[in-house]
Design an enzyme around this catalytic site. Structure first.
Site, PDB file in Angstrom:
ATOM      1  CG  HIS A   1      22.174  -7.095  -0.240  1.00 25.20           C
ATOM      2  ND1 HIS A   1      22.132  -7.807  -1.087  1.00 25.20           N
ATOM      3  CD2 HIS A   1      23.615  -6.652   0.391  1.00 25.20           C
ATOM      4  CE1 HIS A   1      23.400  -7.934  -1.526  1.00 25.20           C
ATOM      5  NE2 HIS A   1      24.409  -7.321  -0.658  1.00 25.20           N
TER       6      HIS A   1
ATOM      7  CB  SER B   1      -6.376   7.882   1.032  1.00 24.70           C
ATOM      8  OG  SER B   1      -7.535   6.872   1.132  1.00 24.70           O
TER       9      SER B   1
ATOM     10  CE  LYS C   1      -1.869   5.627   2.787  1.00 24.47           C
ATOM     11  NZ  LYS C   1      -2.655   4.725   2.047  1.00 24.47           N
TER      12      LYS C   1
ATOM     13  CD  GLU D   1       3.139   6.102  -4.645  1.00 20.49           C
ATOM     14  OE1 GLU D   1       3.453   5.621  -3.519  1.00 20.49           O
ATOM     15  OE2 GLU D   1       2.206   6.561  -5.087  1.00 20.49           O
TER      16      GLU D   1
END
Ligand code: ARG
Length: 468
Positions: A156, A277, A283, A290
């Site tokens: 979970h 970024s 970043k 992804e």
């Protein structure tokens, strides 16, 4: 020139060509198309359709085309032909004239395309098997590099019980091994040759379908001509294999994205698989992972799309079936890309062992151990579970871990708890207690790593034998 112009008085419209032509994407089956044609030329020569001279001329010309196809020298872009089959026939006529026009005797593009696409699929399955083995190898390398790292295991997405990092790696090794065996199963079922089934009812020429199958590397001929030209199960199975494996890759990507997050901080990804970024200079985004997760969508879509295309199609061939290729070809490409980038990600990642350990120590991951400790003292598990829960509550109130509570504090939840509990609650102890086969203890993990290496060595040797 179309292969079917005789009964037509008008040519195709530009729009019809756009919807109908498959050469822009089926050109990648050039090698398979020529290989199939050589086998067909041999078969009809043996059946007496071609004389010796015609046979030699045809096979020579096909061999030349094969060399050109393998060297990437065929100019598809300049061609107006409808598909790879008409392209090759036109190229053959250009090369040797009228003899080329005998090649299609007794054959249809329906058994031809079914054969080409099976061969193409088999070729790519072989390459994907290597990709899967490479990723398994990268997981095992990573497991060895960070053999002693302990990190939290989750259910979970709540810290549940600590695990060894190699145990996490081995979980994905198991998934990829299943992907490999699924692919091999699929290969067994597609190992039949459609050539000689004609348009749908079988050919009238006395060709030896077993020797065609042998020549093309299939075990046997397809047994029913109607089925042979209508069957795209092999494409669906490839897409299912790709989808299941992509689902595994996306779960692996998701784990790593989370481990890499500022919040978890368990690992760092290398610069070569991340991006920055345009606005926020600090970043470093896990784009490769992804995309491994994101590309699942289109691969699942290709499976769904072909299932819907095939549903309700009457026997035998229908042009709808031409829609089998682009999705499958894209799925193979994306799967290959994701398996390959997975290797780069794993090779470049650096675990922060200290941070993993700290996190594994937080979150009351040893509460089960406390319950088991009480079970050893003859307290029924349900009661022990309740006591351990109360100890967690007490620790939460004191903003500390269970093992930070004094014995006096622990006695407020159970007088059965003694000094020896602290050794039981220690992180290494609770990991190594899980010594059952398949568990995360040092012994089973080392055994599993050893077995996985042996298995991989066997696979790589076998592959070397096949390639060599
Ligand atoms: N381009 C076609 C395909 O991919 C080849 C088969 C054409 N057969 C036909 N009867 N028109 O399915």
């Amino acid at each position: 020139m179309a292969l079917w112009g005789g009964r037509f008085t008008q040519g195709s419209s530009q729009m019809f060509k756009q919807v109908n032509d498959s050469l822009p994407f089926d050109q990648v089956m050039a090698v398979e198309d020529i290989t199939g044609s050589i086998a067909w030329a041999n078969a009809i020569a043996k059946a007496g359709v071609l004389n010796e001279q015609e046979h030699v001329t045809l096979v020579d010309a096909l061999q030349k085309l094969l060399t050109q196809a393998q060297a990437g020298e065929l100019d598809f872009a300049a061609s107006q032909e409808e598909d790879i089959h008409s392209f090759m026939e036109a190229a053959l006529i250009d090369a040797i004239g009228d003899t080329a026009k005998k090649l299609h005797t007794g054959r249809s593009r329906n058994d031809q395309v079914a054969t080409d696409f099976r061969l193409w699929t088999q070729r790519h399955i072989n390459a994907l098997e290597s990709d899967l083995l490479n990723l398994i190898q990268a997981l095992l390398k990573s497991a060895s590099r960070f053999q002693s790292v302990i990190l939290p295991g989750y259910t979970h997405l709540q810290r549940a019980q600590p695990i060894r990092y190699p145990h996490w790696c081995l979980a994905y090794v198991e998934m990829l091994k299943r992907d490999l065996s699924r692919l091999r199963d699929a290969k067994i079922r597609m190992d039949q040759s459609p050539l000689g089934c004609g348009a749908l009812a079988g050919t009238t020429y006395p060709v030896d379908r077993q020797s065609i199958a042998d020549e093309l590397g299939f075990s046997a001929p397809c047994l029913n001509s109607l089925d042979a030209v209508s069957d795209r199960d092999f494409v669906l199975e490839l897409l299912f294999c790709a989808s299941t494996s992509m689902m595994h890759l996306s779960r692996m990507a998701e784990d790593l994205i989370f481990y890499n997050s500022g919040e978890a901080g368990f690992l760092k990804l290398s610069d070569n698989v991340t991006s920055g970024s345009s606005l926020m200079p600090q970043k470093k985004n896990p784009d490769a992972l992804e995309l491994m997760r994101g590309k699942c969508g289109r691969v699942f879509g290709h499976l769904q799309s072909l299932l819907v295309t095939m549903k309700g199609l009457p026997l035998a061939y229908n042009k709808d079936m031409q829609e089998d290729k682009e999705g499958a070809m894209d799925a193979v490409k994306q799967w290959h890309i994701c398996l390959s980038i997975g290797v780069e990600v794993l090779d470049g990642l650096a675990l922060n062992a200290e941070r993993c350990r700290q996190a594994a120590q937080q979150g009351y991951a040893n509460a089960t151990e406390l319950a088991d400790y009480l079970v050893d003292k003859n307290i029924p598990f349900r009661t022990a579970h309740d006591i351990a829960g109360k100890a967690v509550l007490l620790a939460l109130e004191n903003h500390c871990a269970i093992e930070d509570l004094s014995l006096a504090q622990l006695h407020t939840v159970s007088s059965d708890i003694e000094q020896d509990v602290y050794a039981i609650l220690a992180l290494d102890h609770l990991v190594d207690k899980r010594n059952v086969l398949g568990g995360t203890g040092a012994q089973p993990v080392n055994d599993a790593l050893f077995a996985a290496h042996e298995w991989l060595d066997g696979e790589l040797t076998r592959q070397g034998d096949v390639d060599g």
